[in-house]
Design a protein around this motif. Structure first.
Motif, PDB file in Angstrom:
ATOM      1  N   ASN A  30      -1.104   0.446   5.897  1.00 43.17           N
ATOM      2  CA  ASN A  30      -1.658   0.184   4.779  1.00 43.17           C
ATOM      3  C   ASN A  30      -3.116  -0.141   6.422  1.00 43.17           C
ATOM      4  OD1 ASN A  30      -4.009  -0.829   2.569  1.00 43.17           O
ATOM      5  ND2 ASN A  30      -3.346  -3.421   3.319  1.00 43.17           N
ATOM      6  N   GLU A  65       8.205  -0.557   0.578  1.00 34.90           N
ATOM      7  CA  GLU A  65       7.074  -0.519  -0.947  1.00 34.90           C
ATOM      8  C   GLU A  65       6.038  -0.885   0.111  1.00 34.90           C
ATOM      9  OE1 GLU A  65       6.423  -1.727  -4.321  1.00 34.90           O
ATOM     10  OE2 GLU A  65       8.463  -0.739  -4.128  1.00 34.90           O
ATOM     11  N   LYS A  66       6.213  -1.364   0.600  1.00 30.60           N
ATOM     12  CA  LYS A  66       5.065  -2.275   1.408  1.00 30.60           C
ATOM     13  C   LYS A  66       3.644  -0.829   1.484  1.00 30.60           C
ATOM     14  CE  LYS A  66       2.566  -4.734   5.191  1.00 30.60           C
ATOM     15  NZ  LYS A  66       2.423  -5.794   5.925  1.00 30.60           N
ATOM     16  N   VAL A  68       4.379   1.832   0.392  1.00 34.58           N
ATOM     17  CA  VAL A  68       3.616   2.703  -1.560  1.00 34.58           C
ATOM     18  C   VAL A  68       2.766   1.919  -2.316  1.00 34.58           C
ATOM     19  CG1 VAL A  68       4.649   3.767  -3.614  1.00 34.58           C
ATOM     20  CG2 VAL A  68       6.236   4.116  -1.389  1.00 34.58           C
ATOM     21  N   GLN A  69       3.152   1.054  -2.243  1.00 30.75           N
ATOM     22  CA  GLN A  69       1.799   0.175  -2.471  1.00 30.75           C
ATOM     23  C   GLN A  69       0.320  -0.158  -1.928  1.00 30.75           C
ATOM     24  OE1 GLN A  69       2.075  -1.481  -5.425  1.00 30.75           O
ATOM     25  NE2 GLN A  69       4.519  -1.642  -5.928  1.00 30.75           N
ATOM     26  N   ALA A  70       0.841  -0.298  -0.686  1.00 24.29           N
ATOM     27  CA  ALA A  70      -0.725   0.149  -0.167  1.00 24.29           C
ATOM     28  C   ALA A  70      -1.432   1.584  -0.602  1.00 24.29           C
ATOM     29  CB  ALA A  70      -0.356   0.099   1.227  1.00 24.29           C
ATOM     30  N   TYR A  72      -0.409   3.429  -3.221  1.00 21.34           N
ATOM     31  CA  TYR A  72      -1.243   3.531  -5.005  1.00 21.34           C
ATOM     32  C   TYR A  72      -2.197   2.467  -4.791  1.00 21.34           C
ATOM     33  CZ  TYR A  72       0.034   2.832  -9.402  1.00 21.34           C
ATOM     34  OH  TYR A  72      -0.575   2.919 -11.284  1.00 21.34           O
ATOM     35  N   ASN A  73      -2.404   1.608  -4.507  1.00 21.32           N
ATOM     36  CA  ASN A  73      -4.029   0.418  -4.512  1.00 21.32           C
ATOM     37  C   ASN A  73      -5.058   2.371  -3.497  1.00 21.32           C
ATOM     38  OD1 ASN A  73      -5.517  -1.408  -4.528  1.00 21.32           O
ATOM     39  ND2 ASN A  73      -5.911  -1.161  -2.125  1.00 21.32           N
ATOM     40  N   GLY A 219      -4.936   2.659   3.591  1.00 18.93           N
ATOM     41  CA  GLY A 219      -3.270   3.364   2.598  1.00 18.93           C
ATOM     42  C   GLY A 219      -3.751   4.337   2.175  1.00 18.93           C
ATOM     43  N   HIS A 239      10.995   6.165  -5.983  1.00 18.17           N
ATOM     44  CA  HIS A 239      10.064   5.459  -6.480  1.00 18.17           C
ATOM     45  C   HIS A 239       8.927   5.638  -7.614  1.00 18.17           C
ATOM     46  CE1 HIS A 239       6.866   1.622  -6.279  1.00 18.17           C
ATOM     47  NE2 HIS A 239       7.750   1.345  -4.880  1.00 18.17           N
ATOM     48  N   LEU A 241       5.895   5.036  -8.078  1.00 22.01           N
ATOM     49  CA  LEU A 241       4.297   5.203  -8.080  1.00 22.01           C
ATOM     50  C   LEU A 241       4.309   6.341  -7.178  1.00 22.01           C
ATOM     51  CD1 LEU A 241       3.567   1.551  -7.339  1.00 22.01           C
ATOM     52  CD2 LEU A 241       3.788   2.339  -9.044  1.00 22.01           C
TER      53      LEU A 241
END
Length: 509
Positions: A30, A65-66, A68-70, A72-73, A219, A239, A241
């Motif tokens: 990120n 997970e952190k 992937v979320q970054a 994705y956002n 990200g 995952h 996402l």
């Protein structure tokens, strides 16, 4: 012979202050340099001398997970919403920064992977070419307007980015394999999560430093340094996402990647094992063939997926080819890649080192002739070096004739006819690259069309280039990297049908 250890240390000490700044002890998620959430780390070693280079975070699924979320956002809110031209500008700056720092990046790569510095710098330039190429392609991701069959409709096709992409990359080309995947993904508007090989994390991290300077949003690019390859790989493949996985590595692992991606029906690109045949026919220019053999076989100490693995030489020139090939092989200097005299660096680690030696021992025990080389330089502190080996009188039952060696070992098989050579070349279950040397143009076309590989080099030992589609068939995988086709793996086709349009009044016609 071996390059002197003193010269290698002297050259390293001259530039150590510059190099150390790029041996990051944190990973990149990120847009931030972070430690693993567990605080765990692992050590990275120089394969040339066994010395510790440093430590990096040993990421787990919580870190993944952190990341992937970054990604994705960033995909939805930052990167995919930019125009192709906006993405292109940032990518061009990234390319310029890579080339400006190519010598520095090359030293980092050589220190952790071992290949000679000139090869390492060459890899940096090669990798950057994919950023440059796809920076231009970002502006040319065209759709289509389809011919209509119903008067009050219009039909269109859009090409849109697939989403978040997961990359699992190998240690043999720790910079270019990442850039070759990142180029088309970023150009299309995708964001990425990279799991680099645990032997070579620094080449990836130093690229992130330049990417941040180039202006990629937080990200867009995320890195998971980890020894938990199976755990992280499974997490990314399953995952929901992550929309796309790209893997370069062994066929065995590629099959597992493919199976794990099935649970979420991901798009996949797989560039797997090679076992490339190198065919030399009676009409070949021997000097040219030997030159190509040296380049194809011993680049990166034979640790490439497209390097020649099985040399098939026609009986009329068999002895002459071996003599010339062995002569050139003896001239190769083996040693620390930071020494400018070195031609071949070390094998990447002890496991691979012992595997290469086992191939040589097996061939010798089964009656093959070690024409030159194959000698080892034992000991953790002295590095994992093997002199380039030329092995003659190889039988098809030997391991060197059946398995991918991934080391500086050239196994030479004699053949009589063209059909026999093609049969041997196609006898394996993989098909990445093949090479053939002949001056008979009719033969060249016959063989090139019958050989079962995704790429064929004709009178040429180095075939990779950004303009050409890189990839294989059979159990060497699918998907293509580079060229005008490379963007296809990172976009989805969306058909749009617009109806209810007021057409011209046809009643009076």
């Amino acid at each position: 012979m071996y390059a002197t250890k003193y010269s290698s240390i002297f050259r390293l000490n001259q530039s150590i202050n510059h190099i150390r700044r790029s041996f990051f002890n944190q990973t990149y998620i990120n847009g931030q340099w972070v430690s693993s959430q567990s605080g765990e780390t692992f050590k990275v070693y120089n394969p040339a001398d066994g010395n510790e280079i440093g430590s990096v975070p040993d990421c787990n699924v919580q870190d993944a997970e952190k990341a992937v979320q970054a990604a994705y956002n960033a995909f939805h809110n930052k990167w995919s919403i930019k125009t192709g031209k906006e993405r292109s500008i940032i990518m061009r700056k990234f390319n310029d920064l890579i080339l400006k720092n190519k010598d520095h990046l090359g030293k980092v790569l050589t220190t952790e992977m071992g290949k000679p510095l000139r090869e390492a710098v060459g890899e940096i330039i090669y990798g950057a070419s994919y950023i440059e190429w796809f920076a231009e392609e970002a502006k040319r991701i065209h759709g289509d307007v389809l011919p209509i069959t119903i008067p009050n409709r219009r039909s269109f096709v859009l090409r849109q980015p697939v989403g978040v992409c997961g990359f699992i990359t190998p240690w043999n080309f720790p910079s270019s394999m990442i850039l070759r995947k990142a180029g088309p993904a970023l150009a299309a508007g995708c964001t990425i999560v990279v799991k680099p090989a645990e032997d070579t994390p620094y080449s990836c991290l130093v690229l992130c430093d330049l990417a941040k300077e180039a202006g990629f949003p937080d990200g867009a690019i995320n890195v998971l340094t980890s020894t938990r390859s199976a755990e992280i790989g499974k997490f990314l493949c399953e995952h929901p996402l992550i929309s796309k996985m790209s893997f370069t590595g062994s066929t065995e692992v590629g099959k597992k990647i493919m199976a794990m991606c099935a649970s979420t029906i991901k798009k996949i690109s797989l560039e797997l094992g090679g076992n490339a045949p190198f065919l030399v026919f009676n009409s070949a220019d021997i000097k040219q063939a030997v030159q190509g053999a040296m380049a194809s076989k011993f680049r990166a100490s034979g640790q490439t997926c497209v390097c020649a693995n099985r040399f098939l030489v026609q009986e009329g020139i068999y002895d002459e080819f071996i003599s010339e090939f062995a002569k050139k092989s003896k001239e190769q200097v083996v040693g620390d890649g930071l020494n400018e005299k070195t031609h071949l660096g070390p094998i990447i680690n002890q496991e691979q080192y012992e595997r290469v030696l086992d191939f040589i021992s097996d061939a010798k025990e089964q009656g093959a002739k070690i024409v030159t080389g194959g000698k080892e330089k034992k000991g953790k502190t002295s590095g994992f070096f093997v002199e380039p080996a030329v092995i003659a009188d190889v039988k098809l039952s030997m391991r060197v004739a059946k398995e991918e060696i991934f080391g500086p070992v050239a196994a030479i098989i004699k053949f009589k006819t063209e059909d026999e050579a093609i049969k041997i070349a196609n006898s394996v279950d993989v098909g990445l690259a093949a090479y053939l040397y002949s001056q008979d143009i009719s033969q060249i076309w016959r063989v090139a069309e019958r050989i079962q590989t995704g790429m064929v080099g004709i009178n040429e030992g180095i075939i990779s280039s950004v303009e050409a589609p890189f990839g294989g068939i059979k159990q060497s995988g699918f998907g293509r990297e580079g060229s005008k086709y490379g963007i296809d793996d990172y976009v989805n086709l969306k058909y749009i049908c617009m109806g209810g349009l007021k057409d011209v009044d046809r009643s009076s016609q």
